[in-house]
Design a protein around this motif. Structure first.
Motif, PDB file in Angstrom:
ATOM      1  N   LYS A  71      55.379  48.451  43.027  1.00  0.00           N
ATOM      2  CA  LYS A  71      55.487  48.254  41.579  1.00  0.00           C
ATOM      3  C   LYS A  71      54.127  47.905  40.986  1.00  0.00           C
ATOM      4  O   LYS A  71      53.746  48.413  39.925  1.00  0.00           O
ATOM      5  N   ALA A  72      53.381  47.025  41.667  1.00  0.00           N
ATOM      6  CA  ALA A  72      52.046  46.645  41.198  1.00  0.00           C
ATOM      7  C   ALA A  72      51.106  47.852  41.209  1.00  0.00           C
ATOM      8  O   ALA A  72      50.318  48.037  40.278  1.00  0.00           O
ATOM      9  N   THR A  73      51.225  48.684  42.237  1.00  0.00           N
ATOM     10  CA  THR A  73      50.396  49.885  42.346  1.00  0.00           C
ATOM     11  C   THR A  73      50.670  50.818  41.173  1.00  0.00           C
ATOM     12  O   THR A  73      49.738  51.306  40.523  1.00  0.00           O
ATOM     13  N   GLN A  74      51.945  51.057  40.880  1.00  0.00           N
ATOM     14  CA  GLN A  74      52.299  51.934  39.767  1.00  0.00           C
ATOM     15  C   GLN A  74      51.786  51.375  38.438  1.00  0.00           C
ATOM     16  O   GLN A  74      51.242  52.116  37.616  1.00  0.00           O
ATOM     17  N   TYR A  75      51.956  50.083  38.245  1.00  0.00           N
ATOM     18  CA  TYR A  75      51.505  49.452  36.994  1.00  0.00           C
ATOM     19  C   TYR A  75      49.990  49.612  36.827  1.00  0.00           C
ATOM     20  O   TYR A  75      49.509  50.053  35.781  1.00  0.00           O
ATOM     21  N   LEU A  76      49.235  49.242  37.880  1.00  0.00           N
ATOM     22  CA  LEU A  76      47.770  49.285  37.783  1.00  0.00           C
ATOM     23  C   LEU A  76      47.245  50.717  37.709  1.00  0.00           C
ATOM     24  O   LEU A  76      46.253  50.976  37.026  1.00  0.00           O
ATOM     25  N   GLU A  77      47.919  51.643  38.393  1.00  0.00           N
ATOM     26  CA  GLU A  77      47.552  53.050  38.303  1.00  0.00           C
ATOM     27  C   GLU A  77      47.641  53.519  36.847  1.00  0.00           C
ATOM     28  O   GLU A  77      46.753  54.207  36.351  1.00  0.00           O
ATOM     29  N   GLY A  78      48.705  53.116  36.188  1.00  0.00           N
ATOM     30  CA  GLY A  78      48.906  53.465  34.786  1.00  0.00           C
ATOM     31  C   GLY A  78      47.868  52.851  33.861  1.00  0.00           C
ATOM     32  O   GLY A  78      47.685  53.300  32.729  1.00  0.00           O
ATOM     33  N   ARG A  79      47.194  51.811  34.333  1.00  0.00           N
ATOM     34  CA  ARG A  79      46.158  51.136  33.551  1.00  0.00           C
ATOM     35  C   ARG A  79      44.759  51.631  33.936  1.00  0.00           C
ATOM     36  O   ARG A  79      43.761  51.051  33.519  1.00  0.00           O
ATOM     37  N   GLY A  80      44.685  52.658  34.797  1.00  0.00           N
ATOM     38  CA  GLY A  80      43.404  53.269  35.135  1.00  0.00           C
ATOM     39  C   GLY A  80      42.720  52.734  36.380  1.00  0.00           C
ATOM     40  O   GLY A  80      41.565  53.059  36.642  1.00  0.00           O
TER      41      GLY A  80
END
Length: 99
Positions: A71-80
């Motif tokens: 979940k953290a990976t997906q969130y941070l990926e979405g933030r660049g």
């Protein structure tokens, strides 16, 4: 989402590779042992503490089994951010731990 298994992370550290590891478990879980050098940012605080991370660096996200770190990976990926999820989490960790 990029992923890496715990054994590969352990091998990279054994070979002297410097990795930026973020452990998203709660502080009481981390107190039982974490990957040496890992920074603890609990999943619930990631959006408030993302300013502590450098978008120019690569990060490996870790939790107990790989779910919260995913979940953290997906969130941070979405933030660049350049992030990779460590599948299997600390349950699969074979390397040393620090308390």
């Amino acid at each position: 989402m990029k992923s890496i298994d715990a054994k590969t992370v352990a091998e990279k550290l054994e070979n002297g590779k410097e990795l930026n590891i973020i452990d998203v478990r709660e502080t009481d879980e981390v107190a039982e042992g974490k990957i040496p050098g890992a920074k603890n940012i609990p999943l619930g605080l990631i959006e408030f503490r993302e300013n502590e991370l450098d978008q120019g660096k690569e990060y490996i996200m870790v939790c107990r089994s790989g779910g919260r770190s995913g979940k953290a990976t997906q969130y941070l990926e979405g933030r660049g951010f350049d992030v990779t999820n460590m599948t299997g989490g600390m349950l699969d960790w074979v390397g040393p731990v620090e308390k």
